[in-house]
Design an enzyme around this catalytic site. Structure first.
Site, PDB file in Angstrom:
ATOM      1  N   SER A  60     -10.412  32.241  10.405  1.00  0.00           N
ATOM      2  CA  SER A  60     -11.541  33.173  10.256  1.00  0.00           C
ATOM      3  C   SER A  60     -11.503  33.867   8.887  1.00  0.00           C
ATOM      4  CB  SER A  60     -11.492  34.243  11.348  1.00  0.00           C
ATOM      5  OG  SER A  60     -11.477  33.650  12.620  1.00  0.00           O
TER       6      SER A  60
HETATM    7  N1  SAM Z   1      -6.098  32.400  14.850  1.00  0.00           N
HETATM    8  C1  SAM Z   1      -6.210  31.229  14.024  1.00  0.00           C
HETATM    9  C2  SAM Z   1      -5.658  31.452  12.641  1.00  0.00           C
HETATM   10  O1  SAM Z   1      -5.095  32.520  12.363  1.00  0.00           O
HETATM   11  O2  SAM Z   1      -5.766  30.512  11.838  1.00  0.00           O
HETATM   12  C3  SAM Z   1      -7.614  30.676  13.923  1.00  0.00           C
HETATM   13  C4  SAM Z   1      -8.118  30.266  15.218  1.00  0.00           C
HETATM   14  S1  SAM Z   1      -9.459  29.159  15.237  1.00  0.00           S
HETATM   15  C5  SAM Z   1     -10.818  30.217  14.858  1.00  0.00           C
HETATM   16  C6  SAM Z   1      -9.549  28.935  16.990  1.00  0.00           C
HETATM   17  C7  SAM Z   1      -8.372  28.139  17.547  1.00  0.00           C
HETATM   18  O3  SAM Z   1      -8.470  28.170  18.983  1.00  0.00           O
HETATM   19  C8  SAM Z   1      -8.379  26.660  17.154  1.00  0.00           C
HETATM   20  O4  SAM Z   1      -7.162  26.335  16.558  1.00  0.00           O
HETATM   21  C9  SAM Z   1      -8.569  25.947  18.498  1.00  0.00           C
HETATM   22  O5  SAM Z   1      -7.927  24.686  18.563  1.00  0.00           O
HETATM   23  C10 SAM Z   1      -7.989  26.947  19.461  1.00  0.00           C
HETATM   24  N2  SAM Z   1      -8.407  26.807  20.872  1.00  0.00           N
HETATM   25  C11 SAM Z   1      -9.632  26.523  21.377  1.00  0.00           C
HETATM   26  N3  SAM Z   1      -9.587  26.523  22.734  1.00  0.00           N
HETATM   27  C12 SAM Z   1      -8.293  26.812  23.072  1.00  0.00           C
HETATM   28  C13 SAM Z   1      -7.607  26.968  24.320  1.00  0.00           C
HETATM   29  N4  SAM Z   1      -8.205  26.811  25.507  1.00  0.00           N
HETATM   30  N5  SAM Z   1      -6.287  27.256  24.292  1.00  0.00           N
HETATM   31  C14 SAM Z   1      -5.621  27.423  23.108  1.00  0.00           C
HETATM   32  N6  SAM Z   1      -6.223  27.286  21.912  1.00  0.00           N
HETATM   33  C15 SAM Z   1      -7.546  26.998  21.893  1.00  0.00           C
END
Ligand code: SAM
Length: 219
Positions: A60
């Site tokens: 983000s």
């Molecule tokens: N917090 C992260 C960072 O600091 O880079 C960015 C997160 S990114 C916006 C959203 C993340 O959520 C992705 O890596 C995606 O694969 C993960 N995601 C989506 N659904 C998920 C789930 N049910 N359980 C765990 N991770 C999930």
């Protein structure tokens, strides 16, 4: 490396009103965001924009991360779960604020990203943050209850298992909405076994939370 760029980014985020809490400002100053960005786009690390981290996912924009962290009232010693490790950057910031070994956990559904996040955290001195591969919509029961839960991908509603894994008095921050572009950053405090105080903290746009627990599909 990139120290001046990081300093200038933090100054801008303070001036624009995104950052105001001392310990979160200090964490933004300390954690080297460029170490969490793929090498070919590292020069954009300190621009206020989301960046691709592969597998269709993003880290983000710094201003959004500031909103997320400031809205959660993070404090030293809290036990925190992040859903969506991605690059590991958010987890490093949380670790910097919470500041205690073995109390920050992050769950990621994509193996390769969990590995990417883990490696970035280790290289930058936050190797003690526990990164787990799994479906974060189900929470992480093994280590519950949580003081804080930070969800970094969008669901149609707050996943119920996450709410149930909060301590009484605990808070969850999450993007919620049905549409890719028009979502709301929600902060909910668990006031009692079944009582939740929910506040809307403005618009946002996140990648989808993909999982099987917590809300009905197709409705
Ligand atoms: N917090 C992260 C960072 O600091 O880079 C960015 C997160 S990114 C916006 C959203 C993340 O959520 C992705 O890596 C995606 O694969 C993960 N995601 C989506 N659904 C998920 C789930 N049910 N359980 C765990 N991770 C999930």
């Amino acid at each position: 490396m990139y120290e001046r760029e990081r300093e200038e980014l933090v100054e801008r985020l303070v001036r624009w009103g995104y950052l105001s809490k001392r310990d979160i400002i200090d964490a933004f100053k300390k954690v080297p965001r460029h170490e969490f960005i793929p090498e070919n786009i590292r020069d954009y690390s300190y621009a206020d924009q989301p960046l691709s981290i592969g597998h269709g996912q993003t880290i983000s924009a710094p201003s959004m991360i500031a909103i997320m962290l400031e809205s959660l009232d993070l404090k030293a010693g809290q036990k925190v779960l992040e859903v969506g490790t991605g690059s590991g950057y958010n987890a490093a910031l949380i670790a910097e604020v919470v500041g205690q070994m073995r109390r920050v956990f992050s769950i990621e559904r994509i193996d390769e990203l969990a590995e990417f996040g883990r490696a970035n955290l280790k290289r930058t001195g936050y190797g003690w943050v526990k990164v787990v591969v799994g479906d974060g919509t189900c929470g992480y029961e093994k280590e519950a209850p949580w003081d804080r839960i930070l969800v970094t991908a969008c669901a149609p509603e707050l996943p119920k298992p996450l709410v149930q894994q909060l301590k009484i008095g605990g808070k969850i921050g999450a993007p919620v909405g049905q549409h890719y572009m028009f979502q709301t950053w929600l902060v909910a405090e668990r006031r009692g076994k079944k009582e939740l105080k929910i506040e809307e903290r403005g618009g946002c746009s996140f990648v989808p939370l993909v999982g099987k627990c917590g809300w009905k599909t197709g409705g």
